[in-house]
Scaffold this active site. Structure first.
Site, mmCIF file in Angstrom:
data_model
loop_
_atom_site.group_PDB
_atom_site.id
_atom_site.type_symbol
_atom_site.label_atom_id
_atom_site.label_comp_id
_atom_site.label_asym_id
_atom_site.label_seq_id
_atom_site.Cartn_x
_atom_site.Cartn_y
_atom_site.Cartn_z
ATOM 1 N N LYS A 105 -38.491 -0.192 -15.155
ATOM 2 C CA LYS A 105 -38.157 1.227 -15.038
ATOM 3 C C LYS A 105 -38.127 1.868 -16.420
ATOM 4 C CE LYS A 105 -34.472 3.972 -12.761
ATOM 5 N NZ LYS A 105 -33.218 3.809 -11.978
ATOM 6 N N SER A 182 -32.990 6.087 -7.764
ATOM 7 C CA SER A 182 -33.910 6.605 -8.763
ATOM 8 C C SER A 182 -34.955 5.591 -9.213
ATOM 9 C CB SER A 182 -33.110 7.074 -9.982
ATOM 10 O OG SER A 182 -32.458 5.977 -10.605
ATOM 11 N N SER A 206 -29.482 3.144 -6.670
ATOM 12 C CA SER A 206 -30.818 3.406 -7.206
ATOM 13 C C SER A 206 -31.782 2.240 -7.177
ATOM 14 C CB SER A 206 -30.710 3.922 -8.651
ATOM 15 O OG SER A 206 -30.023 5.141 -8.673
#
Length: 514
Positions: A105, A182, A206
């Site tokens: 990420k 996310s 997330s």
């Protein structure tokens, strides 16, 4: 013996024909990759090229998943170097992930690549060193393929998987739907076979929600099992790194590789990671004779998700578990407004500014500077505009009470310890070893700006159940449980007490079977 037979089959495919080899790689486990690499049946270069070809085909064209923001241009050279080392030392025992590619990420620092947090304003920011978890993988000779898109600065504000730098990530299972948030890009990348595993971060769901809606496995560890050093913070009382994989067995391999204490993250000093072993905890009979608490609070938002959840309870019984129905106190339904929201609002500014201070001088150094640049960029109406609600959220926390507020201190010193004790008492009173629930109670939501009338969700907050692990710091694993109409996966979660990470992952393995 079964593994050896499977490995021989993979070796045959890999040596027989290129097209067959590529099809086989997408289905290989990390263990199978390790054997194939060590034997020479598969090269790291071939493995890296395979995933790069998948990315080329469907990241910005084809399905246009848009899971990855940037690609490591040195990945093939790094793979070649590993191959040369293996050829020179064929009998060496390599680390479990050596020569195997992964994505991370884009809020994890990477010394050789931009770390933007999804923000167009940080598009030129290259940190001086890797995040702790990334470094552990690279030190173990894993190959970083690229950086995954995310909801901007790890907060979605209604646009799941959208960032001003990376754009909108789509769900590979149904491109009218998002990959939640996310860690949208991390989950989408694994689901689309852009990499065999990915790192994400989880503050309020997330990692778990994106894994649930993409049909992958996601794990949020006990707070402190994995270091947060080098991850752009959202709220350090709840932030943790996490992993997304295709199977629980793969999850165990990655978790064993990245867990560990870090002097730069005090939370890791509270947990003896050296005593937690994931691979050895995997047992397909892990649920046999165990009592599992089935949570009833979060049903009713989507009938198809409820049906998958009901079927999953039957699976628990088939695996030999005793199922105990549990209704949690109402306080566990309002954790966002009572705990996560107020704490996050207090922590973001000082923690984000502490991170900005580690960057080069040409980057914004304060939230005020960041906001000034963001508003100027927004006024230009260019292609890299921020989600307006995300911008408004940043403006709100710029002027909020900080970590010296009485409410903040009360939540951390009284409310959260009370929640932990209360949850453990509920489990003890019901004699259950884990709590079980639908990871999120609605399927993947419709991508912002897209129409899909088939979406049904009666929940005010579909993430409500995920806040339990976030607020308490307890471990939770989500595993695939079914697929509903629209080819939309539904995941279910096991949650356990602090430090029970290996046991919780083992339950996921017993349920999912791989």
């Amino acid at each position: 013996m079964q593994l050896n037979k499977r490995f021989m089959a993979w070796s045959f495919l890999l040596l027989a024909a290129s097209a067959q080899a590529d099809d086989g790689i997408n289905r290989m486990t990390l263990t199978e990759m390790r054997h194939a690499l060590d034997s020479g049946a598969l090269s790291s270069e071939h493995l890296v090229r395979h995933y790069l070809e998948n990315i080329q085909a469907n990241n910005h064209q084809g399905q246009n998943i848009n899971a990855l923001i940037t690609i490591n241009e040195q990945a093939i050279d790094q793979a070649r170097k590993w191959d040369a080392q293996r050829a020179k030392n064929p009998k060496t025992k390599y680390a479990p992930l050596a020569g195997i590619p992964f994505v991370v990420k884009d809020n994890f620092d990477t010394a050789a690549m931009v770390t933007s947090g999804g923000s167009y304003l940080l598009r030129s920011s290259v940190p001086s060193q890797d995040a702790f978890a990334v470094k552990k993988l690279i030190d173990g000779q894993a190959i970083l393929l690229g950086k995954a898109n995310l909801s901007e600065l790890a907060a979605s504000f209604g646009w799941f998987g959208y960032s001003s730098f990376g754009g909108q990530t789509l769900n590979p299972r149904n491109t009218k739907r998002d990959a939640s948030g996310s860690s949208s890009g991390s989950a989408a990348a694994v689901a689309a076979a852009f990499a065999p595993f990915a790192l994400g971060s989880d503050t309020s769901g997330s990692v778990r929600a994106p894994a649930s809606v993409t049909g992958t496995v996601g794990f949020r560890p006990s707070l402190g099992l994995i270091s947060r050093s080098g991850i752009i913070p959202l709220s350090l009382s709840f932030d943790t790194a996490g992993v997304i994989t295709n199977s629980v067995a793969d999850q165990a391999i990655v978790l064993d590789a990245i867990k560990g204490q870090d002097s730069n993250d005090a939370a890791t000093l509270n947990l003896s990671a050296a005593n937690i072993h994931f691979e050895t905890a995997l047992n397909r009979a892990s649920l046999l004779g165990k009592s599992i608490g089935v949570i009833t609070n979060f049903k009713g938002a989507n009938p198809e998700v409820d049906a998958v959840y009901a079927a999953a309870q039957k699976t628990l019984r088939k695996r030999g578990a005793r199922v105990v129905s549990i209704v949690l106190p109402k306080s566990f339904e309002t954790l966002w407004s009572d705990v996560l929201g107020p704490v996050g609002e207090s922590e973001f500014k000082p923690q984000f500014e502490r991170y900005l201070a580690t960057l080069s001088p040409n980057q914004p150094r304060t939230l005020a500077q960041f906001l000034d640049l963001a508003k100027r960029n927004q006024a230009e109406n260019g292609a890299h505009g921020m989600n307006p609600a995300r911008l408004a959220g940043l403006e709100a926390v710029a002027n909020t009470a900080s970590t010296d507020s009485p409410l903040y201190i009360s939540i951390l010193t009284k409310k959260i310890p009370q929640l932990r004790a209360q949850l453990m008492e509920i489990m003890k009173a019901n004699r259950v070893e884990s709590l079980f629930f639908a990871t999120i109670n609605c399927p993947a939501s419709v991508v912002h700006g897209v129409t899909d009338d088939s979406y049904v969700c009666a929940a005010g907050d579909t993430y409500a159940s995920s806040y339990i692990a976030s607020a308490t710091g307890f471990p939770e694993v989500t595993v695939p449980a079914g697929v509903i109409k629209g080819n939309l996966p539904v995941g279910v979660s096991f949650l356990g007490g602090y430090g029970e990470d290996a046991k919780v992952l083992g339950f996921g393995y017993g349920f999912f079977g791989r």
